[in-house]
Design a protein around this motif. Structure first.
Motif: not given
Length: 283
Positions: A264-269
Motif C-alpha cells: 500500500k505504501k513504500f517510504k524511503y528516506e
C-alpha cells in the motif's frame, strides 16, 4: 433391610463407575523429531509443522491457544521429545523463554496457515553456541482460515538471541551477514501492506554508535539495538545506496525480504554523512 442397603450401595457404585467412563480424554504429548533440513558437524536445522507441534505439545495450535502451545515449548521435556539431548533441550527451552514475543508471533503465523513450520537452528561450537528460531515457508497461500490474506509472504527471518549465524541450508533465510556500519547517517524504510507493516530504522550517532530498530509484523519479529543493526546491515550489504534509483531500491529491499510488490505504501528516506539526502514515497 440389610439386603436393600446392599442393593442400593451396589447400584450407587455402578452409577459412579458409569460416570467415570464418560470423563473427557486429555490428549497426551508424544515424541516427534520434526524434519531435519540441514545438518553438519556443528549445526542442525529442524522444522516442526503445525501437526508436529500438536504431537509434541498435545494441543491443537489455533489463534486462541498460542499461549498454551508456547508454554509447552518453554519446557525442556518437550524438546527431549523432539529428539534433542537433555542438555540441548534445556538450552532450546531457555531460548524460547528469552524470546516470548517473537515466538508467539511465529506461532500465530503457523496457526493461520498450514504452509508454515517452526524452524529451530541449533549451533554447537566450542566457542559459539547459539539457538535461533524462525519460520519455514512450504509454498502456497495457506488454508481457508487464511483466505483473504494472500499478500502475506514469509521471509523466514530468524530470531537471533546470541548473534549471527551463517546459514548454508538453502532455505528461506534471506538476511545476509552484517558487513559493518552502513555508509549513511540515517536510514528509514517503512513498507505498509493490507495486513502488516515492515519498518527499518538505522542511525549512526556522532560518537560512532548505531541505533537501530527492525520490525516485521508479519513474522512477529521486533528487535532493537545490535540485533536490528545486524539485520539491516545484512539487507544492504554490498548495495551502494548512493548510486541506485527509486526502482532499484524498492526491488532490492523487497527481494531481500522476499516481499511482494503489492504494498500500500513504500517510504524511503536516507541521509548520508555529507548531509546529502534522498527520499521518496510510493503509494
Amino acid at each position: 433391610m440389610n439386603k436393600l442397603v446392599k442393593v442400593t450401595a451396589a447400584t450407587g457404585l455402578a452409577l459412579t463407575m458409569g460416570v467415570a467412563t464418560l470423563a473427557p480424554v486429555v490428549s497426551e504429548a508424544a515424541s516427534v523429531e520434526g524434519n531435519t533440513i540441514y545438518q553438519d558437524a556443528y549445526k542442525t536445522i529442524k522444522t516442526f509443522s503445525k501437526s508436529d507441534l500438536q504431537t509434541l505439545t498435545g494441543i491443537t495450535l489455533t489463534a486462541k491457544n498460542v499461549d498454551s502451545v508456547y508454554n509447552k515449548l518453554t519446557k525442556a521435556a518437550t524438546w527431549v521429545d523432539a529428539g534433542y539431548s537433555k542438555a540441548q533441550a534445556a538450552k532450546i527451552a531457555q531460548g524460547v523463554s528469552a524470546y516470548t514475543y517473537q515466538l508467539k508471533g511465529i506461532l500465530s503465523g503457523i496457526a493461520a496457515s498450514s504452509n508454515k513450520s517452526l524452524k529451530v537452528i541449533y549451533v554447537d561450537k566450542a566457542w559459539n553456541e547459539q539457538i535461533n528460531f524462525g519460520t519455514e515457508y512450504t509454498g502456497g497461500y495457506g488454508d481457508a482460515e487464511n483466505e483473504g490474506n494472500e499478500e502475506g509472504n514469509d521471509n523466514g527471518t530468524i530470531v537471533e538471541p546470541d548473534g549471527d549465524v551463517e546459514d548454508n541450508s538453502n532455505n528461506n533465510e534471506t538476511v545476509k551477514p552484517s558487513t559493518g556500519k552502513l555508509a549513511v547517517k540515517e536510514l528509514d524504510v517503512d513498507i505498509e501492506y493490507k495486513n502488516f507493516d515492515v519498518e527499518l530504522q538505522y542511525e549512526v550517532k556522532k560518537n560512532g554508535t548505531v541505533e537501530a530498530k527492525y520490525e516485521n509484523e508479519f513474522t512477529g519479529v521486533e528487535v532493537k539495538g545490535a540485533k536490528a543493526q545486524r539485520i539491516i546491515e545484512g539487507i544492504f550489504a554490498d548495495f551502494n545506496m548512493k548510486s541506485k534509483n527509486k526502482n532499484q531500491i524498492v526491488s532490492h529491499v523487497l527481494g531481500e525480504l522476499k516481499l511482494k510488490n503489492n504494498f500500500k505504501k513504500f517510504k524511503y528516506e536516507v541521509e548520508f554523512p555529507n548531509k546529502s539526502e534522498f527520499e521518496f514515497k510510493i503509494k
